[in-house]
Design an enzyme around this catalytic site. Structure first.
Site, mmCIF file in Angstrom:
data_model
loop_
_atom_site.group_PDB
_atom_site.id
_atom_site.type_symbol
_atom_site.label_atom_id
_atom_site.label_comp_id
_atom_site.label_asym_id
_atom_site.label_seq_id
_atom_site.Cartn_x
_atom_site.Cartn_y
_atom_site.Cartn_z
ATOM 1 N N CYS A 185 5.696 9.653 0.289
ATOM 2 C CA CYS A 185 4.326 9.045 0.742
ATOM 3 C C CYS A 185 3.294 9.599 0.166
ATOM 4 O O CYS A 185 2.122 9.563 0.499
ATOM 5 C CB CYS A 185 4.074 8.862 2.205
ATOM 6 S SG CYS A 185 5.567 7.931 2.921
ATOM 7 N N GLY A 211 0.913 -1.201 0.018
ATOM 8 C CA GLY A 211 0.136 -0.159 0.055
ATOM 9 C C GLY A 211 0.867 1.077 -0.069
ATOM 10 O O GLY A 211 2.039 1.189 0.165
ATOM 11 N N GLY A 224 4.905 0.397 5.117
ATOM 12 C CA GLY A 224 4.017 0.000 3.753
ATOM 13 C C GLY A 224 3.994 -1.738 4.181
ATOM 14 O O GLY A 224 4.931 -2.295 4.277
ATOM 15 N N GLN A 267 2.022 5.287 -1.401
ATOM 16 C CA GLN A 267 2.583 5.973 -2.618
ATOM 17 C C GLN A 267 3.920 5.709 -2.707
ATOM 18 O O GLN A 267 4.479 4.594 -2.685
ATOM 19 C CB GLN A 267 2.167 7.627 -2.336
ATOM 20 C CG GLN A 267 0.572 7.792 -2.316
ATOM 21 C CD GLN A 267 0.265 7.654 -3.801
ATOM 22 O OE1 GLN A 267 1.058 8.022 -4.868
ATOM 23 N NE2 GLN A 267 -1.062 7.331 -3.772
ATOM 24 N N ILE A 268 4.732 6.886 -2.977
ATOM 25 C CA ILE A 268 6.143 6.465 -3.289
ATOM 26 C C ILE A 268 7.175 7.002 -2.095
ATOM 27 O O ILE A 268 6.907 7.886 -1.169
ATOM 28 C CB ILE A 268 6.608 7.648 -4.645
ATOM 29 C CG1 ILE A 268 7.947 7.347 -5.010
ATOM 30 C CG2 ILE A 268 6.633 9.060 -4.071
ATOM 31 C CD1 ILE A 268 8.303 8.171 -6.373
ATOM 32 N N THR A 269 8.255 6.149 -1.937
ATOM 33 C CA THR A 269 9.073 6.369 -1.209
ATOM 34 C C THR A 269 10.697 6.091 -1.603
ATOM 35 O O THR A 269 10.677 5.757 -2.683
ATOM 36 C CB THR A 269 8.943 5.768 0.090
ATOM 37 O OG1 THR A 269 9.477 6.044 1.260
ATOM 38 C CG2 THR A 269 9.092 4.246 0.369
ATOM 39 N N TYR A 270 11.570 6.361 -0.917
ATOM 40 C CA TYR A 270 12.995 6.139 -1.233
ATOM 41 C C TYR A 270 13.704 5.327 -0.230
ATOM 42 O O TYR A 270 13.264 5.387 1.212
ATOM 43 C CB TYR A 270 13.533 7.650 -1.290
ATOM 44 C CG TYR A 270 15.256 7.238 -1.403
ATOM 45 C CD1 TYR A 270 15.827 7.081 -2.662
ATOM 46 C CD2 TYR A 270 16.067 7.797 -0.325
ATOM 47 C CE1 TYR A 270 17.110 6.773 -2.997
ATOM 48 C CE2 TYR A 270 17.510 7.422 -0.441
ATOM 49 C CZ TYR A 270 17.909 7.062 -1.897
ATOM 50 O OH TYR A 270 19.227 7.063 -1.888
ATOM 51 N N HIS A 271 14.373 4.423 -0.716
ATOM 52 C CA HIS A 271 15.466 3.694 0.244
ATOM 53 C C HIS A 271 16.592 3.877 -0.055
ATOM 54 O O HIS A 271 17.084 3.870 -1.547
ATOM 55 C CB HIS A 271 15.007 1.960 0.034
ATOM 56 C CG HIS A 271 13.729 1.663 0.363
ATOM 57 N ND1 HIS A 271 13.267 2.024 1.690
ATOM 58 C CD2 HIS A 271 12.608 1.149 -0.270
ATOM 59 C CE1 HIS A 271 12.024 1.421 1.793
ATOM 60 N NE2 HIS A 271 11.474 0.857 0.650
#
EC number: 2.3.1.181
Length: 205
Positions: free
Chosen positions: A164, A67, A135, A69-73
């Site tokens: 997010c 679930g 998430g 939106q967008i995130t960064y790792h």
């Protein structure tokens, strides 16, 4: 719970391994917790909108099945994946999210910092700025994906997205508050809190 310290591993094969683990597990499979870091990568959730990536970059974007939106790792961020049989633990997804957030809040409190939840925005925040993201995906009553906690990393790639899905949301890390422990040490602390909030539940034979 079997704990696996996987080190710095590429994102997509790790995600595929979580999917496979969840597909083949049964009532006799012990739960697992994977602690990792990833090379730079953006991940976009099932209902994620590509426009939340604000500019073209060389960082790969992987569309995934959690679930959000967008995130960064990226390196310097602690990522914990919880592969749990929620039926066996008598846990609902909302309860799991609450326990994940509390584990993060307790871990951050070890450093004398007050972190908190924000209504309608999963994750953990310090003074309204995001330090940890959540998430999850639940399939056949079993969870995968998990959480990420920013420890000591290059935060610049977060400025190239709406984290997010929230425009203008500032992303921070523990280093900003004088925390000198590195990702491995913070991961060990976080593991202790996760094990306390998600105690061992034995599978059926």
């Amino acid at each position: 719970m079997i704990v696996r310290h996987l080190g710095l591993v590429p994102y997509e094969p790790t995600w595929r391994a979580m999917q496979e683990f969840t597909t083949i597990r049964d009532a006799s499979t012990p739960d697992e917790l994977w602690l990792v870091q990833h090379p730079p990568v953006y991940t976009l959730g099932q209902a994620g909108k590509p426009e939340h990536l604000l500019q073209a970059t060389e960082i790969p974007l992987v569309k995934i099945d959690r679930g959000g939106q967008i995130t960064y790792h990226g390196p310097g961020q602690v990522v914990a994946y919880l592969l749990l049989d929620l039926h066996r633990r008598h846990l609902k997804v909302r309860e799991m999210v609450t326990l994940l957030e509390q584990s993060l809040i307790d871990c951050i409190a070890d450093f004398g910092l007050k972190a908190e939840r924000k209504d309608g925005a999963p994750g953990v925040y310090i003074a309204g700025e995001k330090v940890a993201a959540l998430g999850l995906r639940v399939r056949n009553g079993c969870s995968y994906h998990g959480l990420s906690l920013n420890v000591d990393m290059d935060l610049t790639p977060f400025t190239w997205i709406n984290p997010c899905g929230y425009s203008g949301l500032k992303t921070i890390q523990l280093k900003d508050f004088g925390v000198t422990e590195g990702p491995d040490e913070v991961a060990a602390r976080l593991l202790g809190h996760l094990q306390r909030h998600f105690p061992e539940v034995l599978p059926t034979a």
